[in-house]
Design an enzyme around this catalytic site. Structure first.
Site, PDB file in Angstrom:
ATOM      1  N   GLY A  10      64.074   0.088  79.495  1.00  0.00           N
ATOM      2  CA  GLY A  10      63.025  -0.149  78.494  1.00  0.00           C
ATOM      3  C   GLY A  10      63.456  -1.247  77.532  1.00  0.00           C
ATOM      4  N   GLU A 103      71.515   4.180  79.591  1.00  0.00           N
ATOM      5  CA  GLU A 103      72.281   5.018  80.520  1.00  0.00           C
ATOM      6  C   GLU A 103      72.113   4.598  81.985  1.00  0.00           C
ATOM      7  OE1 GLU A 103      68.857   8.515  80.262  1.00  0.00           O
ATOM      8  OE2 GLU A 103      70.689   8.847  81.369  1.00  0.00           O
ATOM      9  N   ASP A 127      66.592   5.094  71.631  1.00  0.00           N
ATOM     10  CA  ASP A 127      66.802   6.547  71.537  1.00  0.00           C
ATOM     11  C   ASP A 127      68.158   6.928  70.924  1.00  0.00           C
ATOM     12  OD1 ASP A 127      64.377   6.787  72.756  1.00  0.00           O
ATOM     13  OD2 ASP A 127      65.163   7.342  74.713  1.00  0.00           O
ATOM     14  N   ARG A 171      63.334  11.112  74.869  1.00  0.00           N
ATOM     15  CA  ARG A 171      63.160  11.895  76.086  1.00  0.00           C
ATOM     16  C   ARG A 171      64.090  13.116  76.073  1.00  0.00           C
ATOM     17  NH1 ARG A 171      61.615   9.737  81.188  1.00  0.00           N
ATOM     18  NH2 ARG A 171      61.747   7.565  80.555  1.00  0.00           N
ATOM     19  N   GLU A 221      58.956  13.261  71.945  1.00  0.00           N
ATOM     20  CA  GLU A 221      58.163  13.436  73.176  1.00  0.00           C
ATOM     21  C   GLU A 221      58.768  14.465  74.126  1.00  0.00           C
ATOM     22  OE1 GLU A 221      58.183   9.738  75.391  1.00  0.00           O
ATOM     23  OE2 GLU A 221      60.332   9.520  75.102  1.00  0.00           O
ATOM     24  N   VAL A 272      54.878   1.137  70.239  1.00  0.00           N
ATOM     25  CA  VAL A 272      54.949   0.437  68.938  1.00  0.00           C
ATOM     26  C   VAL A 272      56.400   0.495  68.423  1.00  0.00           C
ATOM     27  CG1 VAL A 272      54.243   0.616  66.513  1.00  0.00           C
ATOM     28  CG2 VAL A 272      52.553   0.881  68.326  1.00  0.00           C
ATOM     29  N   ARG A 274      59.053   0.260  69.984  1.00  0.00           N
ATOM     30  CA  ARG A 274      59.988  -0.642  70.670  1.00  0.00           C
ATOM     31  C   ARG A 274      59.633  -2.104  70.474  1.00  0.00           C
ATOM     32  NH1 ARG A 274      60.480   2.142  76.398  1.00  0.00           N
ATOM     33  NH2 ARG A 274      59.514   0.233  77.108  1.00  0.00           N
TER      34      ARG A 274
END
Ligand code: F6P
Length: 341
Positions: A10, A103, A127, A171, A221, A272, A274
């Site tokens: 991402g 990761e 994250d 996540r 989330e 938004v 990111r």
């Protein structure tokens, strides 16, 4: 020496700041040639690359996204993937790679190092869940964006006597939820590390309404109600086996409305968080990571990731960095509980 750079996974504010630092120091201090591979691991798999000169990195420090673009390609899911990468690197005379990612990208970097390719990793993820580094760049920007959204939602929630649920990214780890929730004065914070009781959330919400103050619930989330399942947007998995999460915010807003009789709405912040320019903190961290990644390549120290320890940039083994996700310790969550309700 020719050194390749790529960005995988991402996108994240600060990626361009790393690329700029690598190119500037690589050329100006070491006289290297720099090659940018496009679209994450897809670049070295297919040979899709471009030279990176000083001109290419002018004006990119403050830009979000990545000029090299990104993808979630996993070369270990491609037939003969490692051999393809080796032959592209040989053809393009690339001696070493700097892989900027989370990761998954760094997990691949570790395996490629074991398979004989010289890779240095740079940790990125909004994250903040990568092990072996105190912070990843992108996190501070995401928290600032989420906090600003919470500040704005407070005033409208209050005007309309509404409960507002804000779904943020995360996540497996609730770092964004915890930090933005504390910074934004949330009435409830929910994160993947700790299953929540809907009854307890409703109690906190009602308590907040009793004080004539509109409740703001920040939910990651990946947060789970007790005995419940992750809310999925689709069942499809990417090449690293991740499903698309989303939906917990709307689900929770409906539960709160049903049980309290009060109007309750959800706002999903999504990508938004990111997008756009990195904060000053992230620009500095990303720049320092890029500079130190160049030092590692110059030393021939492969299979390592640059990491932040306190205020120092150090090198850690990629195996250590990717061994375990860095989740929020429960005592950090418990610190914030005094503000719930
Ligand atoms: O890995 C960072 C992250 O922001 C996660 O929190 C989120 O689940 C994921 O990316 C979503 O990314 P995309 O929509 O690009 O698949």
């Amino acid at each position: 020496m020719r050194v390749g750079v790529l960005t995988g996974g991402g996108d994240c504010p600060g990626l361009n700041a790393v690329i700029r630092a690598v190119v500037r120091k690589g050329i100006e201090v070491h006289g290297w040639e720099l090659v940018g591979f496009r679209n994450g691991w897809q670049g070295p798999l297919t040979g899709d690359s471009r030279p990176l000169g000083l001109d290419d990195v002018e004006d990119i420090l403050t830009r979000g996204g990545t000029i090299l673009r990104s993808s979630r390609t996993n070369p270990y899911k491609v037939d003969g993937g490692v051999e393809k990468i080796k032959s592209v690197l040989a053809e393009q005379q690339v001696d070493a790679l700097i892989a900027i990612g989370g990761e998954d990208t760094l997990g691949v970097a570790k395996r490629l190092t074991d398979d004989g390719i010289g890779v240095v990793g740079v940790p990125k993820t909004i994250d903040n869940d990568l092990g072996a580094t105190d912070y990843t760049f992108g996190f501070d920007t995401a928290v600032s964006i989420a906090t600003e959204a919470i500040d704005r939602l407070h005033t409208t929630a209050e005007s309309h006597h509404r409960a507002l649920v804000i779904e943020v990214m995360g996540r497996h780890a609730g770092w964004i939820a915890l930090h933005s929730g504390v910074a934004g004065g949330a009435s409830v914070i929910l994160m993947p590390e700790r299953e929540f009781s809907v009854d307890q959330v409703v109690e906190w919400v009602e308590r907040r309404f009793e004080r004539e103050y509109a409740p703001i619930i920040v939910v990651a989330e990946g947060a789970l109600p007790e005995g419940g399942q992750e809310k999925l947007l689709t069942g499809e998995k990417d090449s690293f086996g991740h499903v698309r999460l989303g939906g917990i915010g709307n689900w929770l807003a409906d539960e709160i409305a049903g049980r309290t009789g009060k109007e309750s709405r959800a706002v999903v912040l999504g990508h938004v968080q990111r997008g756009g320019t990195p904060t000053a903190y992230d620009r500095v961290l990303a720049t320092r990571f890029g500079l130190h990644a160049v030092d590692a390549v110059a030393d021939g120290d492969f299979g390592v990731m640059v990491a932040l320890k306190g205020t120092d940039i150090v090198r850690v083994k990629l195996s250590e960095a990717t061994a375990e996700l860095k989740t929020v310790p429960l005592e950090r969550y418990e610190e914030a509980e005094v503000f719930f309700g």
